[in-house]
Design a protein around this motif. Structure first.
Motif, short mmCIF file in Angstrom:
data_model
loop_
_atom_site.label_atom_id
_atom_site.label_comp_id
_atom_site.label_asym_id
_atom_site.label_seq_id
_atom_site.Cartn_x
_atom_site.Cartn_y
_atom_site.Cartn_z
N VAL A 190 51.72 57.72 35.77
CA VAL A 190 51.12 57.32 34.49
C VAL A 190 49.87 56.50 34.77
O VAL A 190 49.96 55.42 35.36
CB VAL A 190 52.12 56.52 33.64
N GLU A 191 48.73 57.04 34.32
CA GLU A 191 47.46 56.35 34.51
C GLU A 191 47.14 55.45 33.33
O GLU A 191 47.58 55.70 32.20
CB GLU A 191 46.31 57.36 34.67
N SER A 192 46.35 54.44 33.59
CA SER A 192 45.83 53.57 32.54
C SER A 192 44.52 52.96 33.03
O SER A 192 44.20 53.02 34.22
CB SER A 192 46.83 52.46 32.20
N GLY A 193 43.76 52.40 32.07
CA GLY A 193 42.54 51.68 32.43
C GLY A 193 41.24 52.41 32.12
O GLY A 193 40.17 51.85 32.33
N LYS A 253 30.97 56.85 47.32
CA LYS A 253 31.04 55.94 48.45
C LYS A 253 30.20 54.70 48.18
O LYS A 253 29.07 54.79 47.72
CB LYS A 253 30.56 56.63 49.72
N GLY A 254 30.76 53.54 48.46
CA GLY A 254 30.07 52.28 48.24
C GLY A 254 30.21 51.74 46.83
O GLY A 254 29.83 50.60 46.57
N ARG A 255 30.73 52.55 45.91
CA ARG A 255 30.90 52.12 44.51
C ARG A 255 32.36 52.04 44.10
O ARG A 255 32.73 51.19 43.29
CB ARG A 255 30.16 53.07 43.56
N PHE A 256 33.19 52.94 44.61
CA PHE A 256 34.61 53.00 44.25
C PHE A 256 35.46 52.51 45.42
O PHE A 256 35.12 52.72 46.58
CB PHE A 256 35.02 54.43 43.92
N THR A 257 36.59 51.89 45.07
CA THR A 257 37.54 51.45 46.09
C THR A 257 38.95 51.83 45.65
O THR A 257 39.38 51.46 44.55
CB THR A 257 37.48 49.92 46.30
N ILE A 258 39.65 52.55 46.51
CA ILE A 258 41.03 52.92 46.23
C ILE A 258 41.96 52.00 47.00
O ILE A 258 41.67 51.59 48.13
CB ILE A 258 41.31 54.40 46.60
N SER A 259 43.08 51.65 46.37
CA SER A 259 44.07 50.80 47.03
C SER A 259 45.45 51.14 46.48
O SER A 259 45.56 51.82 45.45
CB SER A 259 43.75 49.32 46.81
N ARG A 260 46.48 50.68 47.16
CA ARG A 260 47.84 50.92 46.67
C ARG A 260 48.71 49.70 46.98
O ARG A 260 48.48 48.97 47.95
CB ARG A 260 48.42 52.20 47.27
N ASP A 261 49.71 49.52 46.14
CA ASP A 261 50.71 48.46 46.31
C ASP A 261 52.06 49.16 46.38
O ASP A 261 52.62 49.55 45.35
CB ASP A 261 50.63 47.49 45.13
N ASN A 262 52.57 49.35 47.57
CA ASN A 262 53.80 50.13 47.75
C ASN A 262 55.01 49.40 47.18
O ASN A 262 55.96 50.05 46.72
CB ASN A 262 54.01 50.43 49.22
N ALA A 263 55.00 48.10 47.18
CA ALA A 263 56.12 47.35 46.61
C ALA A 263 56.26 47.62 45.12
O ALA A 263 57.38 47.61 44.57
CB ALA A 263 55.93 45.87 46.87
N LYS A 264 55.12 47.84 44.46
CA LYS A 264 55.13 48.11 43.02
C LYS A 264 55.02 49.60 42.71
O LYS A 264 55.05 49.98 41.54
CB LYS A 264 53.97 47.36 42.35
N ASN A 265 54.84 50.41 43.74
CA ASN A 265 54.67 51.85 43.56
C ASN A 265 53.46 52.15 42.68
O ASN A 265 53.53 52.96 41.74
CB ASN A 265 55.92 52.50 43.00
N MET A 266 52.35 51.48 42.99
CA MET A 266 51.12 51.59 42.21
C MET A 266 49.97 52.00 43.10
O MET A 266 49.94 51.69 44.30
CB MET A 266 50.76 50.24 41.58
N VAL A 267 49.01 52.70 42.50
CA VAL A 267 47.74 52.98 43.17
C VAL A 267 46.62 52.67 42.18
O VAL A 267 46.78 52.84 40.97
CB VAL A 267 47.68 54.44 43.68
N LEU A 303 42.16 52.38 41.37
CA LEU A 303 40.80 52.82 41.66
C LEU A 303 39.84 51.84 40.98
O LEU A 303 39.75 51.84 39.75
CB LEU A 303 40.53 54.24 41.19
N GLN A 304 39.21 51.01 41.78
CA GLN A 304 38.19 50.11 41.26
C GLN A 304 36.85 50.84 41.28
O GLN A 304 36.41 51.30 42.34
CB GLN A 304 38.10 48.84 42.13
N MET A 305 36.22 50.94 40.12
CA MET A 305 34.98 51.68 39.99
C MET A 305 33.88 50.73 39.55
O MET A 305 33.96 50.15 38.46
CB MET A 305 35.14 52.81 38.98
N ASN A 306 32.90 50.54 40.41
CA ASN A 306 31.76 49.66 40.11
C ASN A 306 30.48 50.46 40.01
O ASN A 306 30.39 51.58 40.50
CB ASN A 306 31.63 48.60 41.22
N ASN A 307 29.47 49.85 39.40
CA ASN A 307 28.17 50.50 39.24
C ASN A 307 28.33 51.93 38.72
O ASN A 307 27.77 52.88 39.28
CB ASN A 307 27.41 50.48 40.57
#
Length: 123
Positions: free
Chosen positions: A5-8, A65-79, A81-85
């Motif tokens: 389930v996506e949000s944001g 590249k250089g604008r977006f950052t992907i990350s995940r939190d396995n404890a929360k089962n979340m992924v 995507l931070q999108m800048n510029n």
């Protein structure tokens, strides 16, 4: 039953930022990549970014590249995507994706998909 389930998503001006979140349920995706794809209106879906289980390996399509950052939190089962510029050409429906495969390739083999969240960037 696996659910992503996506949000944001939302409307933002060029140069602004958004953070997409994806909540996974039904199973964990141990030792496999999770990814974000996007599909602009009238175009094919493309991969945007992917991250492995530990977060130590990431993949980005060249335009973000250089604008977006992907990350995940396995404890929360979340992924995330931070999108800048953000740019108008980033406008698309963004999908979270996961897979059972433990392939080392980050770009294909995804078999679980979210419903998508709209990102619109105005100029």
């Amino acid at each position: 039953q696996v659910q992503l389930v996506e949000s944001g998503g939302g409307l933002v001006q060029a140069g602004g930022s958004l953070r997409l979140s994806c909540a996974a349920s039904g199973r964990t995706f141990s030792n496999s990549f999770m990814a974000w794809f996007r599909q602009p209106s009238g175009k094919e879906r493309e991969i945007v970014a992917a991250v492995n289980w530990s977060g130590g390996s990431t993949y980005y399509v060249t335009p973000v590249k250089g604008r977006f950052t992907i990350s995940r939190d396995n404890a929360k089962n979340m992924v995330y995507l931070q999108m800048n510029n953000l740019k108008p050409e980033d406008t698309a429906v963004y999908y979270c994706a996961a897979r059972s495969s433990r392939s080392s390739s980050p770009v294909n083999g995804y078999d679980y998909w979210g419903q998508g969240t709209q990102v619109t960037v105005s100029s």
